[in-house]
Enzyme design. Structure first.
Site, PDB file in Angstrom:
ATOM      1  N   LYS A 188     -21.060  51.545   2.689  1.00 33.02           N
ATOM      2  CA  LYS A 188     -22.432  51.486   2.148  1.00 33.02           C
ATOM      3  C   LYS A 188     -23.215  52.741   2.518  1.00 33.02           C
ATOM      4  CE  LYS A 188     -25.720  49.091   4.515  1.00 33.02           C
ATOM      5  NZ  LYS A 188     -26.947  49.853   4.854  1.00 33.02           N
TER       6      LYS A 188
ATOM      7  N   ARG B 106     -34.862  51.257   2.774  1.00 37.95           N
ATOM      8  CA  ARG B 106     -35.361  52.477   3.393  1.00 37.95           C
ATOM      9  C   ARG B 106     -34.657  53.741   2.915  1.00 37.95           C
ATOM     10  NH1 ARG B 106     -38.398  52.955   7.561  1.00 37.95           N
ATOM     11  NH2 ARG B 106     -37.292  54.890   7.989  1.00 37.95           N
TER      12      ARG B 106
ATOM     13  N   CYS C 161     -39.434  48.030   9.512  1.00 38.19           N
ATOM     14  CA  CYS C 161     -38.402  47.083   9.108  1.00 38.19           C
ATOM     15  C   CYS C 161     -37.998  46.282  10.325  1.00 38.19           C
ATOM     16  CB  CYS C 161     -37.220  47.780   8.457  1.00 38.19           C
ATOM     17  SG  CYS C 161     -36.133  48.565   9.611  1.00 38.19           S
TER      18      CYS C 161
ATOM     19  N   ARG D 259     -38.956  52.900  12.685  1.00 41.84           N
ATOM     20  CA  ARG D 259     -38.199  53.790  11.792  1.00 41.84           C
ATOM     21  C   ARG D 259     -39.085  54.750  10.993  1.00 41.84           C
ATOM     22  NH1 ARG D 259     -33.504  50.566   8.859  1.00 41.84           N
ATOM     23  NH2 ARG D 259     -32.451  52.555   8.890  1.00 41.84           N
ATOM     24  N   PRO D 260     -39.748  55.685  11.687  1.00 41.91           N
ATOM     25  CA  PRO D 260     -40.598  56.645  10.984  1.00 41.91           C
ATOM     26  C   PRO D 260     -39.781  57.655  10.168  1.00 41.91           C
ATOM     27  CG  PRO D 260     -40.462  57.191  13.317  1.00 41.91           C
ATOM     28  CD  PRO D 260     -39.710  55.913  13.135  1.00 41.91           C
ATOM     29  N   VAL D 261     -40.483  58.446   9.340  1.00 41.68           N
ATOM     30  CA  VAL D 261     -39.816  59.491   8.542  1.00 41.68           C
ATOM     31  C   VAL D 261     -40.361  60.876   8.896  1.00 41.68           C
ATOM     32  CG1 VAL D 261     -39.095  58.043   6.597  1.00 41.68           C
ATOM     33  CG2 VAL D 261     -41.395  59.034   6.603  1.00 41.68           C
ATOM     34  N   ASP D 262     -41.041  60.983  10.058  1.00 42.32           N
ATOM     35  CA  ASP D 262     -41.648  62.265  10.429  1.00 42.32           C
ATOM     36  C   ASP D 262     -40.627  63.412  10.472  1.00 42.32           C
ATOM     37  OD1 ASP D 262     -40.614  60.712  12.592  1.00 42.32           O
ATOM     38  OD2 ASP D 262     -41.559  62.057  14.040  1.00 42.32           O
ATOM     39  N   LEU D 263     -39.421  63.126  10.933  1.00 41.96           N
ATOM     40  CA  LEU D 263     -38.429  64.200  11.067  1.00 41.96           C
ATOM     41  C   LEU D 263     -37.868  64.626   9.701  1.00 41.96           C
ATOM     42  CD1 LEU D 263     -36.602  62.911  14.284  1.00 41.96           C
ATOM     43  CD2 LEU D 263     -38.432  64.605  14.091  1.00 41.96           C
TER      44      LEU D 263
ATOM     45  N   ILE E  59     -30.708  53.433  20.112  1.00 44.45           N
ATOM     46  CA  ILE E  59     -31.090  54.072  18.841  1.00 44.45           C
ATOM     47  C   ILE E  59     -32.367  53.448  18.274  1.00 44.45           C
ATOM     48  CG2 ILE E  59     -30.322  54.706  16.507  1.00 44.45           C
ATOM     49  CD1 ILE E  59     -28.541  55.939  18.679  1.00 44.45           C
TER      50      ILE E  59
HETATM   51  N1  EPU Z   1     -36.259  58.586  13.655  1.00 42.84           N
HETATM   52  C1  EPU Z   1     -37.498  59.145  13.908  1.00 42.84           C
HETATM   53  N2  EPU Z   1     -38.072  59.898  12.923  1.00 42.84           N
HETATM   54  C2  EPU Z   1     -37.469  60.112  11.730  1.00 42.84           C
HETATM   55  C3  EPU Z   1     -36.189  59.548  11.483  1.00 42.84           C
HETATM   56  C4  EPU Z   1     -35.601  58.789  12.471  1.00 42.84           C
HETATM   57  O1  EPU Z   1     -38.062  58.959  14.981  1.00 42.84           O
HETATM   58  O2  EPU Z   1     -38.054  60.796  10.883  1.00 42.84           O
HETATM   59  C5  EPU Z   1     -35.617  57.760  14.695  1.00 42.84           C
HETATM   60  C6  EPU Z   1     -35.399  56.328  14.255  1.00 42.84           C
HETATM   61  O3  EPU Z   1     -36.555  55.543  14.410  1.00 42.84           O
HETATM   62  C7  EPU Z   1     -34.264  55.901  15.166  1.00 42.84           C
HETATM   63  C8  EPU Z   1     -33.433  57.181  15.296  1.00 42.84           C
HETATM   64  O4  EPU Z   1     -34.315  58.249  14.949  1.00 42.84           O
HETATM   65  O5  EPU Z   1     -34.772  55.548  16.410  1.00 42.84           O
HETATM   66  C9  EPU Z   1     -32.195  57.254  14.444  1.00 42.84           C
HETATM   67  O6  EPU Z   1     -32.514  56.949  13.105  1.00 42.84           O
HETATM   68  P1  EPU Z   1     -31.704  57.552  11.871  1.00 42.84           P
HETATM   69  O7  EPU Z   1     -32.606  58.447  11.096  1.00 42.84           O
HETATM   70  O8  EPU Z   1     -30.422  58.133  12.385  1.00 42.84           O
HETATM   71  O9  EPU Z   1     -31.394  56.243  11.023  1.00 42.84           O
HETATM   72  P2  EPU Z   1     -31.405  56.094   9.444  1.00 42.84           P
HETATM   73  O10 EPU Z   1     -30.911  57.335   8.810  1.00 42.84           O
HETATM   74  O11 EPU Z   1     -32.691  55.535   9.000  1.00 42.84           O
HETATM   75  C10 EPU Z   1     -28.940  55.251   9.250  1.00 42.84           C
HETATM   76  C11 EPU Z   1     -28.236  54.034   8.736  1.00 42.84           C
HETATM   77  C12 EPU Z   1     -28.519  52.859   9.653  1.00 42.84           C
HETATM   78  C13 EPU Z   1     -28.005  53.214  11.048  1.00 42.84           C
HETATM   79  C14 EPU Z   1     -28.671  54.510  11.528  1.00 42.84           C
HETATM   80  C15 EPU Z   1     -28.150  54.993  12.871  1.00 42.84           C
HETATM   81  C16 EPU Z   1     -28.103  54.323   6.346  1.00 42.84           C
HETATM   82  C17 EPU Z   1     -28.527  53.881   4.999  1.00 42.84           C
HETATM   83  N3  EPU Z   1     -28.689  53.733   7.384  1.00 42.84           N
HETATM   84  O12 EPU Z   1     -30.328  54.949   9.261  1.00 42.84           O
HETATM   85  O13 EPU Z   1     -27.788  51.761   9.154  1.00 42.84           O
HETATM   86  O14 EPU Z   1     -28.290  52.179  11.942  1.00 42.84           O
HETATM   87  O15 EPU Z   1     -28.450  55.560  10.558  1.00 42.84           O
HETATM   88  O16 EPU Z   1     -26.784  55.208  12.806  1.00 42.84           O
HETATM   89  O17 EPU Z   1     -27.251  55.176   6.473  1.00 42.84           O
HETATM   90  C18 EPU Z   1     -27.359  49.508   8.597  1.00 42.84           C
HETATM   91  O18 EPU Z   1     -26.469  49.917   7.836  1.00 42.84           O
HETATM   92  O19 EPU Z   1     -27.484  48.289   8.903  1.00 42.84           O
HETATM   93  C19 EPU Z   1     -28.292  50.469   9.174  1.00 42.84           C
HETATM   94  C20 EPU Z   1     -29.446  50.124   9.713  1.00 42.84           C
END
Ligand code: EPU
Length: 429
Positions: free
Chosen positions: A22, A102, A126, A131-135, A338
């Site tokens: 997925k 997301r 969620c 789960r912010p998008v600032d980065l 995480i």
């Molecule tokens: N984070 C920030 N700022 C940002 C982006 C992320 O602080 O702008 C933080 C998040 O809050 C978290 C950490 O960085 O604490 C890691 O988040 P990441 O961005 O790696 O997660 P994601 O890309 O939103 C994907 C998977 C998740 C999986 C995570 C970690 C997809 C669609 N989703 O999420 O999968 O848990 O990476 O490996 O690829 C799932 O499939 O059930 C799922 C939640």
């Protein structure tokens, strides 16, 4: 709403085919927005998240055709999906679509790179954390975009195109790395991503982008270098096998005992997870067809595990491991580093008789002699499947509510488990 009923106590024996991932399929589908030619993806899992993203992409003007099932193909064989974004007809991804998933926020990168602007609803919180998008937005700013936040939307503009730059992520982010990659491939000049996510799904996206004509080096390491190109073309790409589905079924077999071949699974995508299962006393072996998981009678040993970015133990298997450890001989410690709120399954596992204490980011799981079936429900995908794992050994009947969470990420779950001997059925309605 559908429910799943499990009567626990059956060992699992047989073969479980592993679907396409997925979390690789979603960014790969989004990458189709980068070109006016056709991106053909094979091994795409039949999941509700894939359907939801398809709807979002069609709103932007992506044509989609799905190859029909061929004779001899079972419903679990992945689909072949052809995506063509000849024209982006709408650069806005509205709230009602983005809020359902997301990952759809990631469309901001290819639309901005190709059209010079994108307006995407902020995804909101969620069940597993803020789960912010600032980065993600920081990465786009580094590439020269101006970002404004208005009325719940992120508006990204780069009317003269994006420019290669150095992007240093202060923490590892999968979505941030996907976003940076998809924006940088069409930027003018060289981009270097430091502290990039090394997850296999990032490697899969980069491999597909390369086939489309991108120039990317270092995917799979924490430093990725991208030479921007002026346009990308079509490509054919097979989605890699789902390491989280693999780990989930491995834990299910570890829980019930038995002998199952996880067909098509790749051990190199999940070494940390498999090592933990070996420590717990589960017999894991690699074969030409996939990964074989066996446990015969021996007790499960407790483990001490911390979730980490790849190649560490994945957060997406934390809930499943916790379910497994409820039956270990002793106390396990499972730390979640995480996401700050990813322990929603603890209360539901307790309903099955599990003994779990939370202390900050750690869960202490005292193994019990038996679990007992109960009605349960969960608030996210991985939490829901941890309850399935519990239900498979719980005495009596476990009824899992809110099955739509499972349908987001597990293709044909009850068929795959049922064929290996589990007493599991979906109750419609
Ligand atoms: N984070 C920030 N700022 C940002 C982006 C992320 O602080 O702008 C933080 C998040 O809050 C978290 C950490 O960085 O604490 C890691 O988040 P990441 O961005 O790696 O997660 P994601 O890309 O939103 C994907 C998977 C998740 C999986 C995570 C970690 C997809 C669609 N989703 O999420 O999968 O848990 O990476 O490996 O690829 C799932 O499939 O059930 C799922 C939640």
């Amino acid at each position: 709403m559908d429910r799943i009923r499990i009567t626990g106590g059956q060992r699992l024996n047989g073969v479980i085919p592993i679907s396409g991932a997925k979390n690789a399929a979603l960014p790969l589908m989004i990458a189709s927005l980068l070109t006016d030619e056709t991106l053909t993806l094979t091994n795409v899992p039949r999941l509700s998240d894939v359907s939801a993203l398809s709807r979002i992409l069609s709103n932007h003007g992506v044509d989609r055709s799905v190859a029909g099932k061929r004779i001899g193909q079972s419903a679990e064989t992945g689909q072949t999906v052809a995506l063509t974004a000849r024209q982006i007809v709408d650069t806005c991804a509205p709230y009602d679509l983005v809020s359902t998933m997301r990952a759809s926020f990631w469309v901001i990168a290819p639309i901005l790179a190709r059209m010079g602007e994108a307006k995407v609803s902020l995804p909101g919180g969620c069940a597993i954390g803020t789960r912010p998008v600032d980065l993600l937005l920081m990465a786009l700013e580094r590439l020269g975009a101006t970002i404004t936040i208005e009325g719940g939307y992120a508006l990204a503009r780069a009317p003269k195109g994006l420019k290669g730059a150095e992007i240093v992520f202060p923490k590892v982010t999968v979505g941030g790395t996907h976003t940076a990659l998809m924006a940088a491939v069409l930027a003018d000049g060289t981009t270097v991503i430091e502290n990039a996510a090394r997850e296999p799904e990032v490697v899969d996206l980069a491999a597909c982008l390369d086939k489309m004509g991108a120039k990317i080096e270092g995917a799979g390491t924490s430093r990725i270098i991208i030479q921007g190109v002026s346009r990308l073309g079509g490509a054919h790409h097979a989605v890699l096998p789902d390491r989280i589905e693999t780990g989930t079924y491995a834990m299910a077999v570890a829980m019930t005992g038995g002998d199952v071949l996880l067909e098509g699974a790749r051990a190199d995508l999940l070494q940390a997870g498999l090592d933990v299962l070996s420590q717990a006393g589960v017999d894991i072996s690699e074969t030409n067809e996939g990964i074989r998981v066996r446990r015969n009678g021996a007790a499960l040993e407790p483990v001490d595990v911390t979730t980490d970015p790849f190649p560490g133990f994945p957060t997406d298997l934390q809930a499943q491991l916790m379910a497994l450890m409820t039956m270990a001989k002793g106390t396990s410690r499972i730390r979640e580093t995480i996401f700050e709120n990813r322990f929603m399954h603890v209360q539901e596992l307790a309903r099955l008789g599990a003994k779990i204490r939370l202390d900050g980011d750690a869960a202490y799981v005292d193994g019990v002699e038996k679990l007992t079936g109960a009605p349960v429900m969960a608030t996210d995908l991985r939490a829901s499947v941890s309850l399935v794992i519990g239900g498979l050994v719980a005495e009596g009947e476990t009824m899992i509510n809110r099955v739509y969470h499972l349908d987001r990420g597990f293709e044909a779950l009850e068929t795959k488990l049922g064929r290996c001997g589990a007493q599991i059925e979906r109750i419609s309605g």
